[in-house]
Design a protein around this motif. Sequence first.
Motif, PDB file in Angstrom:
ATOM      1  N   THR A 209       1.179  -1.541  -0.143  1.00  0.00           N
ATOM      2  CA  THR A 209      -0.003   0.188   0.041  1.00  0.00           C
ATOM      3  C   THR A 209       0.860   1.459  -0.099  1.00  0.00           C
ATOM      4  OG1 THR A 209       0.188  -0.286   2.367  1.00  0.00           O
ATOM      5  CG2 THR A 209      -2.018  -0.912   1.250  1.00  0.00           C
ATOM      6  N   GLU A 210       2.657   1.030  -0.717  1.00  0.00           N
ATOM      7  CA  GLU A 210       2.871   1.999   0.085  1.00  0.00           C
ATOM      8  C   GLU A 210       3.099   3.475   1.064  1.00  0.00           C
ATOM      9  OE1 GLU A 210       2.506   4.282  -4.180  1.00  0.00           O
ATOM     10  OE2 GLU A 210       3.021   2.270  -5.124  1.00  0.00           O
ATOM     11  N   MET A 211       2.814   2.897   2.154  1.00  0.00           N
ATOM     12  CA  MET A 211       2.760   2.961   3.185  1.00  0.00           C
ATOM     13  C   MET A 211       4.300   3.507   3.078  1.00  0.00           C
ATOM     14  SD  MET A 211       1.689   1.209   7.159  1.00  0.00           S
ATOM     15  CE  MET A 211       0.262   0.867   5.955  1.00  0.00           C
ATOM     16  N   PRO A 212       4.303   4.813   4.120  1.00  0.00           N
ATOM     17  CA  PRO A 212       6.183   5.295   4.119  1.00  0.00           C
ATOM     18  C   PRO A 212       6.763   4.658   5.558  1.00  0.00           C
ATOM     19  CG  PRO A 212       4.526   6.759   5.054  1.00  0.00           C
ATOM     20  CD  PRO A 212       3.591   5.199   4.142  1.00  0.00           C
ATOM     21  N   PRO A 213       7.906   3.886   5.892  1.00  0.00           N
ATOM     22  CA  PRO A 213       8.734   3.753   6.723  1.00  0.00           C
ATOM     23  C   PRO A 213       8.204   4.040   8.023  1.00  0.00           C
ATOM     24  CG  PRO A 213      10.293   3.925   5.564  1.00  0.00           C
ATOM     25  CD  PRO A 213       8.824   4.518   4.095  1.00  0.00           C
ATOM     26  N   GLU A 214       7.919   5.416   8.109  1.00  0.00           N
ATOM     27  CA  GLU A 214       7.614   6.413   9.014  1.00  0.00           C
ATOM     28  C   GLU A 214       6.125   5.899   9.913  1.00  0.00           C
ATOM     29  OE1 GLU A 214       9.744   9.566   7.361  1.00  0.00           O
ATOM     30  OE2 GLU A 214       8.634   7.393   7.069  1.00  0.00           O
ATOM     31  N   LYS A 215       5.300   4.915   9.186  1.00  0.00           N
ATOM     32  CA  LYS A 215       4.042   4.632   9.694  1.00  0.00           C
ATOM     33  C   LYS A 215       3.897   2.941   9.221  1.00  0.00           C
ATOM     34  CE  LYS A 215       0.946   8.606   7.722  1.00  0.00           C
ATOM     35  NZ  LYS A 215       0.201   8.846   7.217  1.00  0.00           N
ATOM     36  N   MET A 216       4.837   2.853   8.459  1.00  0.00           N
ATOM     37  CA  MET A 216       4.910   0.895   8.534  1.00  0.00           C
ATOM     38  C   MET A 216       5.361   0.153   9.370  1.00  0.00           C
ATOM     39  SD  MET A 216       6.361  -1.391   5.602  1.00  0.00           S
ATOM     40  CE  MET A 216       8.372  -0.943   6.121  1.00  0.00           C
ATOM     41  N   LEU A 217       6.264   0.897  10.472  1.00  0.00           N
ATOM     42  CA  LEU A 217       7.585   0.602  11.303  1.00  0.00           C
ATOM     43  C   LEU A 217       6.761   0.615  12.957  1.00  0.00           C
ATOM     44  CD1 LEU A 217      11.163   1.738  11.106  1.00  0.00           C
ATOM     45  CD2 LEU A 217       9.598  -0.743  10.095  1.00  0.00           C
ATOM     46  N   PRO A 218       5.772   1.447  13.233  1.00  0.00           N
ATOM     47  CA  PRO A 218       4.819   1.282  14.052  1.00  0.00           C
ATOM     48  C   PRO A 218       3.774   0.540  14.330  1.00  0.00           C
ATOM     49  CG  PRO A 218       5.215   3.677  13.816  1.00  0.00           C
ATOM     50  CD  PRO A 218       5.535   2.535  13.007  1.00  0.00           C
ATOM     51  N   PHE A 219       3.164   0.213  13.014  1.00  0.00           N
ATOM     52  CA  PHE A 219       2.086  -0.486  12.355  1.00  0.00           C
ATOM     53  C   PHE A 219       2.252  -1.940  12.462  1.00  0.00           C
ATOM     54  CE2 PHE A 219      -0.343  -2.662   8.783  1.00  0.00           C
ATOM     55  CZ  PHE A 219      -1.492  -2.776   9.236  1.00  0.00           C
ATOM     56  N   ALA A 220       3.412  -2.037  11.970  1.00  0.00           N
ATOM     57  CA  ALA A 220       4.233  -3.576  12.182  1.00  0.00           C
ATOM     58  C   ALA A 220       4.443  -3.858  13.336  1.00  0.00           C
ATOM     59  CB  ALA A 220       5.227  -3.871  11.299  1.00  0.00           C
ATOM     60  N   CYS A 221       4.639  -3.175  14.058  1.00  0.00           N
ATOM     61  CA  CYS A 221       5.108  -3.160  16.125  1.00  0.00           C
ATOM     62  C   CYS A 221       3.634  -3.434  16.624  1.00  0.00           C
ATOM     63  CB  CYS A 221       5.254  -1.948  16.041  1.00  0.00           C
ATOM     64  SG  CYS A 221       7.793  -2.396  16.482  1.00  0.00           S
ATOM     65  N   GLN A 222       2.536  -3.014  15.849  1.00  0.00           N
ATOM     66  CA  GLN A 222       1.247  -3.234  16.860  1.00  0.00           C
ATOM     67  C   GLN A 222       0.648  -4.247  16.616  1.00  0.00           C
ATOM     68  OE1 GLN A 222      -1.184   0.512  16.960  1.00  0.00           O
ATOM     69  NE2 GLN A 222      -2.536  -1.508  18.448  1.00  0.00           N
ATOM     70  N   VAL A 223       0.609  -4.523  15.185  1.00  0.00           N
ATOM     71  CA  VAL A 223       0.122  -6.013  14.170  1.00  0.00           C
ATOM     72  C   VAL A 223       0.501  -7.313  15.219  1.00  0.00           C
ATOM     73  CG1 VAL A 223      -0.069  -7.665  12.252  1.00  0.00           C
ATOM     74  CG2 VAL A 223      -0.768  -4.982  12.621  1.00  0.00           C
ATOM     75  N   ALA A 224       2.002  -6.684  15.551  1.00  0.00           N
ATOM     76  CA  ALA A 224       3.064  -7.875  16.221  1.00  0.00           C
ATOM     77  C   ALA A 224       2.343  -8.197  18.022  1.00  0.00           C
ATOM     78  CB  ALA A 224       4.664  -8.037  16.533  1.00  0.00           C
ATOM     79  N   SER A 225       2.987  -6.998  18.128  1.00  0.00           N
ATOM     80  CA  SER A 225       1.955  -6.780  19.936  1.00  0.00           C
ATOM     81  C   SER A 225       0.597  -7.527  19.865  1.00  0.00           C
ATOM     82  CB  SER A 225       2.290  -5.570  20.118  1.00  0.00           C
ATOM     83  OG  SER A 225       1.424  -4.510  20.075  1.00  0.00           O
ATOM     84  N   ASN A 226      -0.439  -7.264  18.942  1.00  0.00           N
ATOM     85  CA  ASN A 226      -1.240  -7.647  19.380  1.00  0.00           C
ATOM     86  C   ASN A 226      -1.790  -8.987  19.289  1.00  0.00           C
ATOM     87  OD1 ASN A 226      -2.107  -5.461  19.046  1.00  0.00           O
ATOM     88  ND2 ASN A 226      -3.599  -5.414  16.937  1.00  0.00           N
ATOM     89  N   VAL A 227      -0.937 -10.197  18.695  1.00  0.00           N
ATOM     90  CA  VAL A 227      -0.869 -10.905  18.655  1.00  0.00           C
ATOM     91  C   VAL A 227      -0.134 -11.762  19.964  1.00  0.00           C
ATOM     92  CG1 VAL A 227       1.233 -13.112  17.645  1.00  0.00           C
ATOM     93  CG2 VAL A 227      -0.377 -11.435  16.333  1.00  0.00           C
TER      94      VAL A 227
END
Length: 404
Positions: free
Chosen positions: A370-388
Amino acid sequence: MPLLLRCSPAASPPLLPRRRSGSLLSAAPPGRRPLLPAAAGRVVLGCGLVTLDYLATVDAYPRPDDKIRSGELQVSGGGNAGNALTGAARLGLNTRLISKVANDEIGGTVLSELKEAGIDISHVIRCNASNHVYIEKISDGGNTTFVYVIIDKQTKTRTCIITSGYPPMIPSDLRMSSLSAALQDVSLLYLDGYSDEMALAVAKQADQMKIPILVDAEPERTREELGGLLSLASYIVCNGKFPEKWTSIPSIPSALLEILLQYPRACFAVVTLGENGCMMLERGKDGENYETEPVDIENVAESLRLKVDKDDILPTCVSSKFMRLTARGSGNIFARLLIGTAESIPASGLVDTTGCGDAFIGAVLHGLSTEMPPEKMLPFACQVASNVEQSAHDLAYHGNPIHA
């Protein structure tokens, strides 16, 4: 009485009751669930491992010759590729899989759950299959990969004992016409490094078709297994153990710089650091401000750590500007360093880390698509991982707990 599972390497353990599907973001309160950008029409192909996991929760990891009781036993689909693609599918991506299972009960269960998760399994190789829906090539006998996972409630860690599938997946399992069909309209290829010969064959074909490649670089892989894949990688994701093992450099920022120097086609390398979040080194465009004096990457990393707001509960990201970065004994590249923080999880809310790395990669696949910039992608990925991490393997095709 605890449930005891016995099996020989050539035999599969008995199946437990069927699992129910989990929800990717079900662990997050409604107000904290990330809004997802649309991923319409983007197709991700994954090639790698799918398994059935038997997860036993124990009060503490056993000492040698101990006999202990499990508090809970859960059966759940797993494997790096299976988990990451399940996560990507639940985030809205169209996902396809190249993998291999046997014509056994475990293989059938794994396939049905992958299909239920929304993954295209038409390119999965099934050994000795009588159901022609999933056949690419028929071979005699075999067993699907399964894993015993010991979850330590005391340390919140997990130990995996893998019984590999047989026969292994090899390039001749998949005809070239079938490989081309699997890669048709694919916008991103994900490789978890398992079945390295097959992974390299798929990567070379994808490279010819100019499809970007994300490689999950696990520290268990050898240079012979992983080197060819990394040389073709557009993006590299690894855990905290990999950089030092691969480069012999103990400091992660300097090791990331060495990795990008070794693999000039990689746009970025990101390392996951558990409760400490993640760190990314992103390559800049060649020649842009390249004549400036190089700056030591360790100094940049330290300055970024000081900028992190330790009172922020939710994941955030801090970034340097693009500059020439160097390290002792290394060359230099034009790049920027980013640090993503993890969600602050109270000890009472932490279940275990099973599948967190795969969840992170699933979110990165979505971010790239989705062409998400890294500044947004990294927190997003960390939150998805923390939900798991808080929802007991919820990203993967989730199992019913069985109390011992």
